[in-house]
Design an enzyme around this catalytic site. Structure first.
Site, PDB file in Angstrom:
ATOM      1  N   ARG A 103     -14.241  -4.968  -5.555  1.00  0.00           N
ATOM      2  CA  ARG A 103     -13.542  -4.271  -6.632  1.00  0.00           C
ATOM      3  C   ARG A 103     -14.133  -4.697  -7.981  1.00  0.00           C
ATOM      4  NH1 ARG A 103      -7.332  -3.112  -7.634  1.00  0.00           N
ATOM      5  NH2 ARG A 103      -7.221  -3.309  -5.395  1.00  0.00           N
ATOM      6  N   THR A 107     -13.378  -1.920 -14.064  1.00  0.00           N
ATOM      7  CA  THR A 107     -12.852  -0.571 -13.760  1.00  0.00           C
ATOM      8  C   THR A 107     -11.788  -0.627 -12.657  1.00  0.00           C
ATOM      9  OG1 THR A 107     -14.472  -0.186 -12.018  1.00  0.00           O
ATOM     10  CG2 THR A 107     -15.121   0.426 -14.262  1.00  0.00           C
ATOM     11  N   ASP A 198      -2.517 -12.419   2.336  1.00  0.00           N
ATOM     12  CA  ASP A 198      -3.920 -12.003   2.295  1.00  0.00           C
ATOM     13  C   ASP A 198      -4.503 -12.077   3.707  1.00  0.00           C
ATOM     14  OD1 ASP A 198      -6.859 -12.263   2.156  1.00  0.00           O
ATOM     15  OD2 ASP A 198      -6.520 -12.177   0.000  1.00  0.00           O
ATOM     16  N   ASP A 201      -7.764 -14.164   4.136  1.00  0.00           N
ATOM     17  CA  ASP A 201      -7.519 -15.620   4.110  1.00  0.00           C
ATOM     18  C   ASP A 201      -6.873 -16.096   5.408  1.00  0.00           C
ATOM     19  OD1 ASP A 201      -8.626 -16.104   1.662  1.00  0.00           O
ATOM     20  OD2 ASP A 201      -6.728 -16.014   0.555  1.00  0.00           O
TER      21      ASP A 201
HETATM   22  N1  URA Z   1      -4.946  -7.079   1.083  1.00  0.00           N
HETATM   23  C1  URA Z   1      -4.330  -8.063   1.789  1.00  0.00           C
HETATM   24  O1  URA Z   1      -4.993  -8.848   2.454  1.00  0.00           O
HETATM   25  N2  URA Z   1      -2.994  -8.143   1.738  1.00  0.00           N
HETATM   26  C2  URA Z   1      -2.227  -7.305   1.010  1.00  0.00           C
HETATM   27  O2  URA Z   1      -1.009  -7.435   1.004  1.00  0.00           O
HETATM   28  C3  URA Z   1      -2.887  -6.295   0.279  1.00  0.00           C
HETATM   29  C4  URA Z   1      -4.251  -6.192   0.322  1.00  0.00           C
END
Ligand code: URA
Length: 207
Positions: A103, A107, A198, A201
């Site tokens: 990302r 932008t 995440d 992670d």
């Molecule tokens: N990406 C993730 O890993 N978790 C989220 O909640 C949103 C995007």
């Protein structure tokens, strides 16, 4: 909202364990693999079959086999990797493509940095990415395949936000979305609520 929610009891049970914050990375990875395999049954339900004559030890008969249509699994880096093995368990002959997107911090738009695909002829493509959040990277990943001539594209995730589903539906109404859950919303940081945190992670044990 066009989305296929695969709400099999085994999938829902395993997903609840994945959501728990105390679930280890090892368990998280294993459960993601198992759920992806179970979801794979539904995501491939409409693959075409043809009749084939075979001989059992008893007599000749006509069985069914998949027609020439081949499958490609395309993980979106990096969390998508966690969904590859589950689909491979189901479809060992599938080819694997890879898409890398990041990302842009200014932008906030997804930018392509890697794309390697198998031959697209007569092949169905399943993009895998566990979290369908804003939908920005899924829309971009689908567009990357379309720009290279791919026609049959499915998107498989684990948890989706309604916003992400709407964004993908609007940009690519021809692409079927498969998910185990559609959660409540996105928070101000772009995380799915209640979600599972995440996914990258948690799969890779980072952070
Ligand atoms: N990406 C993730 O890993 N978790 C989220 O909640 C949103 C995007």
């Amino acid at each position: 909202m066009q989305v296929n929610i695969i709400d099999h009891p085994l999938i829902q049970h395993k997903l609840t364990i994945m959501r728990k914050k105390e679930t280890s990375s090892a368990d998280f990875r294993k459960l993601l693999e198992e759920i992806t395999m179970l979801m794979g049954y539904e995501a491939t339900r409409d693959l075409p079959l043809e009749d084939v004559e075979i001989e059992t030890p008893i007599q000749k008969t006509v069985g069914k086999r998949l027609t020439g249509k081949k499958i490609a699994i395309v993980p979106v880096l990096r969390a998508g990797f966690g969904m590859v093995q589950g689909l491979l368990d189901l479809i060992p002959s599938a080819r694997i493509g890879v898409i890398g997107l990041y990302r842009d911090p200014e932008t906030l738009k997804p930018v392509e940095y890697y794309c390697k695909l198998p031959n697209i002829e007569n092949r169905s493509f399943i993009i895998v990415d566990p979290m369908l959040a804003t939908g920005g990277s899924s829309v971009a990943a689908i567009q990357m395949l379309k720009d290279r001539g791919v026609k049959d594209i499915r998107l498989m995730c684990l948890v989706a936000a309604p916003e992400g589903v709407d964004t993908v539906n609007k940009a690519h109404p021809d692409v079927k979305i498969y998910t185990a859950a559609v959660d409540e919303c996105l928070n101000e940081h772009g995380y799915i609520v209640p979600g599972l945190g995440d996914a990258g992670d948690r799969i890779f044990g980072t952070k």
